[in-house]
Design an enzyme around this catalytic site. Structure first.
Site, PDB file in Angstrom:
ATOM      1  N   SER A 152       3.928  -3.702   3.009  1.00  0.00           N
ATOM      2  CA  SER A 152       4.320  -2.883   4.164  1.00  0.00           C
ATOM      3  C   SER A 152       5.221  -3.696   5.074  1.00  0.00           C
ATOM      4  CB  SER A 152       3.075  -2.444   4.935  1.00  0.00           C
ATOM      5  OG  SER A 152       3.418  -1.889   6.189  1.00  0.00           O
ATOM      6  N   TYR A 165      -5.235  -3.695   8.407  1.00  0.00           N
ATOM      7  CA  TYR A 165      -4.253  -3.236   7.420  1.00  0.00           C
ATOM      8  C   TYR A 165      -3.102  -4.241   7.319  1.00  0.00           C
ATOM      9  CZ  TYR A 165      -0.570  -0.295   5.356  1.00  0.00           C
ATOM     10  OH  TYR A 165       0.433   0.200   4.570  1.00  0.00           O
TER      11      TYR A 165
END
Length: 259
Positions: A152, A165
């Site tokens: 990400s 995350y």
């Protein structure tokens, strides 16, 4: 060094994955589903894997051809072992692994409990390890493999409300670099793709859905990212064409992060 032969059926369809067997996790929705469909469309025998077995089956049916779907909890060792046994029994080998399954939370730091921390890392890192462990062992038997994991761009941007995350996706990048070193001698490449905020079913279930306008202001290319914008990077790194690329992170976020 063998280089890729691109097959073309005469209808303009590129068939980079003819004769290849690919496993894609998180294939019931989002980037995983789009990546699995793309590999299937280019000739791979593609295994759509998800904890949502019915959702994976529906996507595999849409893809048609030799696509199949299997249920798996990627964070459970026995479930992963059973998945790989079945793939090898039915397909004979594993050439490509795409790790797209992930938990996408929206939790402020002050509300982040250890239970929530473990819930996300269980899938995003434990599951990554288990899938790479089993698939790379199978790939070594053939002396060929492509592992592509979805990280990400939040690991560069420090996105709020998802510290666990961001930590897990940073782990995806650094684990990929380390694994590339471990597996290079076996002709197995290991890379990751770092998407920006992408309009997926998972994102729509969280407050991240309200951030698209802000993200758009930061992007060099304006617009809302969708899974189809990320898939070309995954397919390239999963192909024979990317034989000289390993241990790398390819950011696909319309130029939001430039470094």
């Amino acid at each position: 060094m063998a280089h890729e032969t691109v097959n073309n059926r005469g209808d303009g369809t590129v068939r980079r994955f003819e004769g290849r067997v690919a496993i894609v996790t998180g294939a019931a929705s989002g980037i995983g589903a789009a990546a699995a469909a793309r590999l299937a469309s280019e000739g791979a025998t593609t295994v759509f894997v998800d904890i949502d077995g019915n959702g994976a089956a529906a996507k595999a049916d849409e893809a048609g051809g030799t696509a199949l779907a299997l249920h798996c909890d990627i964070a459970e060792p026995e479930s992963v072992a059973a998945l790989h046994r079945e793939v090898l029994e039915r397909c004979g080998k594993i050439d490509v692994l795409v790790n797209a399954a992930a938990q996408v939370p929206f939790v402020a730091w002050d509300d982040l409990t250890f239970e929530e921390w473990r819930r996300v890392l269980r899938v995003n890192l434990d599951g990554l390890y288990l899938m790479c462990r089993a698939s790379s062992d199978a790939m070594r038997q053939n002396g060929y493999g492509r592992i592509v994991s979805v990280s990400s761009n939040s690991i560069f941007a420090g996105t709020p409300n998802m510290a666990h995350y961001v930590a897990s996706k940073g782990g995806v990048l650094t684990f990929s670099r380390a694994l590339a070193t471990e597996l290079g001698a076996a002709k197995i490449t290991v890379n990751c793709v770092c998407p920006g905020l992408t309009d997926t079913e998972g994102v729509r279930k969280t407050d991240h859905v309200n951030a698209f306008e802000f993200v758009d202001m930061l992007q060099a290319i304006k617009g809302r990212g969708v899974p189809g914008d990320i898939v070309p990077a995954i397919a390239f790194l999963a192909s024979e064409e990317a034989h000289w690329i390993t241990g790398q992170a390819l950011t696909a976020d319309a130029g939001m992060v430039r470094w």
